[in-house]
Scaffold this motif. Structure first.
Motif, short mmCIF file in Angstrom:
data_model
loop_
_atom_site.label_atom_id
_atom_site.label_comp_id
_atom_site.label_asym_id
_atom_site.label_seq_id
_atom_site.Cartn_x
_atom_site.Cartn_y
_atom_site.Cartn_z
N GLU A 251 0.82 -1.22 0.00
CA GLU A 251 0.00 0.00 0.00
C GLU A 251 0.86 1.27 0.00
O GLU A 251 0.52 2.26 -0.65
CB GLU A 251 -0.91 -0.01 1.23
N ARG A 252 1.96 1.26 0.72
CA ARG A 252 2.81 2.45 0.86
C ARG A 252 4.03 2.44 -0.07
O ARG A 252 4.90 3.29 0.04
CB ARG A 252 3.27 2.59 2.32
N ARG B 181 9.11 4.80 -2.74
CA ARG B 181 9.75 5.08 -4.03
C ARG B 181 9.90 6.58 -4.25
O ARG B 181 10.92 7.04 -4.76
CB ARG B 181 8.94 4.47 -5.18
N ASN B 182 8.88 7.35 -3.87
CA ASN B 182 8.95 8.80 -4.03
C ASN B 182 10.05 9.42 -3.19
O ASN B 182 10.49 10.53 -3.49
CB ASN B 182 7.60 9.44 -3.70
N ARG B 183 10.50 8.73 -2.18
CA ARG B 183 11.62 9.20 -1.34
C ARG B 183 12.95 8.59 -1.78
O ARG B 183 13.95 8.73 -1.11
CB ARG B 183 11.34 8.87 0.12
N ASP C 75 3.85 2.04 7.79
CA ASP C 75 3.51 3.38 8.30
C ASP C 75 4.52 3.85 9.33
O ASP C 75 5.01 4.98 9.27
CB ASP C 75 2.11 3.39 8.90
N TYR C 76 4.84 2.99 10.29
CA TYR C 76 5.77 3.36 11.35
C TYR C 76 7.15 3.65 10.77
O TYR C 76 7.79 4.65 11.14
CB TYR C 76 5.86 2.24 12.40
N VAL C 77 7.61 2.80 9.88
CA VAL C 77 8.93 2.99 9.28
C VAL C 77 8.98 4.31 8.53
O VAL C 77 9.92 5.10 8.71
CB VAL C 77 9.32 1.80 8.38
N LEU C 78 7.98 4.59 7.71
CA LEU C 78 7.95 5.85 6.96
C LEU C 78 8.00 7.06 7.89
O LEU C 78 8.70 8.03 7.62
CB LEU C 78 6.70 5.93 6.09
#
Length: 160
Positions: free
Chosen positions: A58-59, A64-66, A152-155
């Motif tokens: 999902e994320r 990738r955008n980062r 989510d947490y990692v991001l």
């Protein structure tokens, strides 16, 4: 001993399937790039299939955008990893690698004995962020937990 922030990812050979089964070493996967590696105790197991890999799917574009590549690893064979990725519609680019003999898992010091469940040695549930093969963040779950290694947490906890 468990790998620590600032340590180099150990050099180990893993397996993956692209055109066929291929061997890929950790320098190839980690050098000259930003990578999130997350490990699951087993493909097709409940939390891994219902939450962990789906969260990264999902994320995936957010990573990738980062400029961060995403690799999922389990102590399963590469055929199981390929089938699991297909079953959950893992996007192209999200790599599923096999640590079939737990070589990297042991080298990281992140193995667990799941023999009581008939699963042998497996990887603890964890995620790490590495830049150029050096661990910058490490998120290891307590037994039975699923919090700090989620996508989510990692991001939320990666450097901006």
């Amino acid at each position: 001993m468990t790998i620590q922030i600032g340590d180099q990812i150990p050099e180990v050979v893993l397996k993956r399937i692209r055109e066929g089964v291929e061997s890929v070493d950790t320098p190839t996967l980690f050098e000259a790039r930003k990578v999130v590696l997350f490990a699951v105790p087993g493909a097709f197991t409940p939390t891994c299939s219902e939450k962990h890999l789906p969260g990264f799917i999902e994320r995936f574009e957010d990573f990738r955008n980062r400029g961060i590549e995403v690799i999922c690893m389990a102590v399963n064979d590469p055929f199981v990893m390929q089938a699991w990725g297909r079953t959950l519609d893992a996007p192209e680019g999200l790599q599923l690698v096999s640590d079939g003999n737990a070589d990297l898992t042991r080298a990281l010091g992140l193995e667990m004995d799941a023999s009581g469940y008939g699963m042998g040695i497996r990887a603890k549930r964890f995620a790490l962020y590495a830049e150029n093969g050096v661990v910058r963040e490490l998120f290891v779950e307590a037994p039975g937990e699923f919090k700090v290694s989620s996508a989510d947490y990692v991001l939320e906890h990666l450097p901006a």
